[in-house]
Write a protein that holds these residues in place. Structure first.
Motif, PDB file in Angstrom:
ATOM      1  N   GLN A   2       0.855  -1.193   0.000  1.00 41.64           N
ATOM      2  CA  GLN A   2       0.000   0.000   0.000  1.00 41.64           C
ATOM      3  C   GLN A   2       0.890   1.241   0.000  1.00 41.64           C
ATOM      4  O   GLN A   2       1.962   1.236   0.587  1.00 41.64           O
ATOM      5  CB  GLN A   2      -0.872  -0.030   1.261  1.00 41.64           C
ATOM      6  CG  GLN A   2      -1.611   1.250   1.589  1.00 41.64           C
ATOM      7  CD  GLN A   2      -2.772   1.530   0.669  1.00 41.64           C
ATOM      8  OE1 GLN A   2      -3.527   0.633   0.324  1.00 41.64           O
ATOM      9  NE2 GLN A   2      -2.913   2.775   0.266  1.00 41.64           N
ATOM     10  N   LEU A   3       0.428   2.302  -0.639  1.00 38.07           N
ATOM     11  CA  LEU A   3       1.147   3.569  -0.641  1.00 38.07           C
ATOM     12  C   LEU A   3       0.718   4.383   0.584  1.00 38.07           C
ATOM     13  O   LEU A   3      -0.474   4.457   0.897  1.00 38.07           O
ATOM     14  CB  LEU A   3       0.821   4.331  -1.930  1.00 38.07           C
ATOM     15  CG  LEU A   3       1.742   5.459  -2.335  1.00 38.07           C
ATOM     16  CD1 LEU A   3       3.160   4.950  -2.603  1.00 38.07           C
ATOM     17  CD2 LEU A   3       1.197   6.150  -3.578  1.00 38.07           C
ATOM     18  N   TYR A   4       1.706   4.994   1.274  1.00 41.66           N
ATOM     19  CA  TYR A   4       1.455   5.800   2.467  1.00 41.66           C
ATOM     20  C   TYR A   4       2.190   7.134   2.375  1.00 41.66           C
ATOM     21  O   TYR A   4       3.253   7.215   1.761  1.00 41.66           O
ATOM     22  CB  TYR A   4       1.978   5.097   3.727  1.00 41.66           C
ATOM     23  CG  TYR A   4       1.221   3.860   4.124  1.00 41.66           C
ATOM     24  CD1 TYR A   4       0.160   3.928   5.020  1.00 41.66           C
ATOM     25  CD2 TYR A   4       1.582   2.613   3.626  1.00 41.66           C
ATOM     26  CE1 TYR A   4      -0.534   2.781   5.404  1.00 41.66           C
ATOM     27  CE2 TYR A   4       0.899   1.469   4.005  1.00 41.66           C
ATOM     28  CZ  TYR A   4      -0.149   1.559   4.892  1.00 41.66           C
ATOM     29  OH  TYR A   4      -0.835   0.423   5.270  1.00 41.66           O
ATOM     30  N   VAL A   5       1.627   8.145   3.045  1.00 40.15           N
ATOM     31  CA  VAL A   5       2.327   9.398   3.293  1.00 40.15           C
ATOM     32  C   VAL A   5       2.616   9.434   4.790  1.00 40.15           C
ATOM     33  O   VAL A   5       1.721   9.214   5.609  1.00 40.15           O
ATOM     34  CB  VAL A   5       1.486  10.623   2.886  1.00 40.15           C
ATOM     35  CG1 VAL A   5       2.165  11.911   3.316  1.00 40.15           C
ATOM     36  CG2 VAL A   5       1.251  10.622   1.390  1.00 40.15           C
ATOM     37  N   ILE A   6       3.889   9.709   5.121  1.00 36.92           N
ATOM     38  CA  ILE A   6       4.319   9.755   6.517  1.00 36.92           C
ATOM     39  C   ILE A   6       4.735  11.188   6.836  1.00 36.92           C
ATOM     40  O   ILE A   6       5.552  11.768   6.126  1.00 36.92           O
ATOM     41  CB  ILE A   6       5.499   8.797   6.757  1.00 36.92           C
ATOM     42  CG1 ILE A   6       5.140   7.387   6.292  1.00 36.92           C
ATOM     43  CG2 ILE A   6       5.904   8.814   8.231  1.00 36.92           C
ATOM     44  CD1 ILE A   6       6.325   6.450   6.195  1.00 36.92           C
ATOM     45  N   ARG A   7       4.191  11.730   7.890  1.00 37.47           N
ATOM     46  CA  ARG A   7       4.533  13.091   8.345  1.00 37.47           C
ATOM     47  C   ARG A   7       5.527  12.981   9.488  1.00 37.47           C
ATOM     48  O   ARG A   7       5.276  12.273  10.458  1.00 37.47           O
ATOM     49  CB  ARG A   7       3.260  13.804   8.789  1.00 37.47           C
ATOM     50  CG  ARG A   7       3.506  15.153   9.444  1.00 37.47           C
ATOM     51  CD  ARG A   7       3.781  16.221   8.410  1.00 37.47           C
ATOM     52  NE  ARG A   7       3.799  17.529   9.029  1.00 37.47           N
ATOM     53  CZ  ARG A   7       4.887  18.284   9.136  1.00 37.47           C
ATOM     54  NH1 ARG A   7       6.039  17.877   8.658  1.00 37.47           N
ATOM     55  NH2 ARG A   7       4.816  19.458   9.720  1.00 37.47           N
ATOM     56  N   GLU A  79       2.756   9.105  12.560  1.00 36.09           N
ATOM     57  CA  GLU A  79       1.761   9.886  11.834  1.00 36.09           C
ATOM     58  C   GLU A  79       1.831   9.533  10.351  1.00 36.09           C
ATOM     59  O   GLU A  79       2.648  10.054   9.603  1.00 36.09           O
ATOM     60  CB  GLU A  79       2.008  11.391  12.033  1.00 36.09           C
ATOM     61  CG  GLU A  79       0.892  12.243  11.457  1.00 36.09           C
ATOM     62  CD  GLU A  79       1.104  13.729  11.682  1.00 36.09           C
ATOM     63  OE1 GLU A  79       0.368  14.496  11.032  1.00 36.09           O
ATOM     64  OE2 GLU A  79       1.973  14.121  12.472  1.00 36.09           O
ATOM     65  N   PHE A  80       0.991   8.586   9.940  1.00 34.10           N
ATOM     66  CA  PHE A  80       0.991   8.165   8.544  1.00 34.10           C
ATOM     67  C   PHE A  80      -0.439   7.901   8.082  1.00 34.10           C
ATOM     68  O   PHE A  80      -1.329   7.652   8.889  1.00 34.10           O
ATOM     69  CB  PHE A  80       1.880   6.929   8.328  1.00 34.10           C
ATOM     70  CG  PHE A  80       1.490   5.736   9.147  1.00 34.10           C
ATOM     71  CD1 PHE A  80       0.545   4.831   8.687  1.00 34.10           C
ATOM     72  CD2 PHE A  80       2.080   5.505  10.376  1.00 34.10           C
ATOM     73  CE1 PHE A  80       0.187   3.723   9.439  1.00 34.10           C
ATOM     74  CE2 PHE A  80       1.742   4.397  11.134  1.00 34.10           C
ATOM     75  CZ  PHE A  80       0.790   3.504  10.667  1.00 34.10           C
ATOM     76  N   TYR A  81      -0.609   7.983   6.762  1.00 35.64           N
ATOM     77  CA  TYR A  81      -1.937   7.886   6.167  1.00 35.64           C
ATOM     78  C   TYR A  81      -1.872   7.055   4.897  1.00 35.64           C
ATOM     79  O   TYR A  81      -1.001   7.301   4.049  1.00 35.64           O
ATOM     80  CB  TYR A  81      -2.459   9.292   5.806  1.00 35.64           C
ATOM     81  CG  TYR A  81      -2.398  10.249   6.962  1.00 35.64           C
ATOM     82  CD1 TYR A  81      -3.455  10.367   7.846  1.00 35.64           C
ATOM     83  CD2 TYR A  81      -1.250  11.017   7.184  1.00 35.64           C
ATOM     84  CE1 TYR A  81      -3.384  11.240   8.927  1.00 35.64           C
ATOM     85  CE2 TYR A  81      -1.175  11.889   8.264  1.00 35.64           C
ATOM     86  CZ  TYR A  81      -2.246  11.986   9.132  1.00 35.64           C
ATOM     87  OH  TYR A  81      -2.158  12.848  10.197  1.00 35.64           O
ATOM     88  N   PRO A  82      -2.772   6.093   4.711  1.00 37.93           N
ATOM     89  CA  PRO A  82      -2.811   5.384   3.435  1.00 37.93           C
ATOM     90  C   PRO A  82      -3.300   6.330   2.339  1.00 37.93           C
ATOM     91  O   PRO A  82      -4.207   7.134   2.552  1.00 37.93           O
ATOM     92  CB  PRO A  82      -3.809   4.250   3.661  1.00 37.93           C
ATOM     93  CG  PRO A  82      -4.483   4.529   4.952  1.00 37.93           C
ATOM     94  CD  PRO A  82      -3.742   5.604   5.670  1.00 37.93           C
ATOM     95  N   VAL A  83      -2.687   6.249   1.183  1.00 39.11           N
ATOM     96  CA  VAL A  83      -3.057   7.096   0.052  1.00 39.11           C
ATOM     97  C   VAL A  83      -4.268   6.482  -0.645  1.00 39.11           C
ATOM     98  O   VAL A  83      -4.244   5.306  -1.017  1.00 39.11           O
ATOM     99  CB  VAL A  83      -1.865   7.242  -0.927  1.00 39.11           C
ATOM    100  CG1 VAL A  83      -2.277   7.996  -2.183  1.00 39.11           C
ATOM    101  CG2 VAL A  83      -0.703   7.944  -0.238  1.00 39.11           C
ATOM    102  N   ALA A  84      -5.308   7.275  -0.826  1.00 35.14           N
ATOM    103  CA  ALA A  84      -6.520   6.805  -1.506  1.00 35.14           C
ATOM    104  C   ALA A  84      -6.332   6.820  -3.016  1.00 35.14           C
ATOM    105  O   ALA A  84      -6.739   5.894  -3.711  1.00 35.14           O
ATOM    106  CB  ALA A  84      -7.716   7.660  -1.108  1.00 35.14           C
TER     107      ALA A  84
END
Length: 99
Positions: A2-7, A79-84
């Motif tokens: 899965q692709l994620y964005v990590i802050r 702090e990370f979020y899966p990319v939709a």
């Protein structure tokens, strides 16, 4: 994966500290966790407190792989979020290389 964005807000004092962390991150990702995480790119930002932060794009097996990679490197990774989806209006600008 899965692709994620990590802050990673205000994680480094300066660019030299970030560079050292980036080298360790790449080594651990490539050598120890290649089947779990893959660093794609990072956007480095100047934080309001004068420190350096990042928004990183990773492919990962799951959130636990992101946390484990960050733990091994010694940097924030909660702090990370899966990319939709991805919307590209223009490609990232490329710095001109002097001739």
């Amino acid at each position: 994966m899965q692709l994620y964005v990590i802050r990673r807000p205000s994680a480094w004092a300066d660019l030299a500290e970030l560079e050292a962390a980036g080298a360790k991150s790449a080594r651990i990702g490539n050598e120890e966790m290649a089947d779990q995480v893959r660093w794609i790119r990072s956007y480095v930002v100047h934080e309001p407190d004068g420190r350096i932060g990042t928004f990183c794009v990773y492919e990962a097996r799951d959130g636990e792989a992101i946390r484990e990679h960050a733990r091994r490197v010694g940097m924030p990774g909660e702090e990370f979020y899966p990319v939709a989806t991805t919307v590209i209006v223009r490609p990232d600008p490329v710095e001109a290389v002097p001739a």
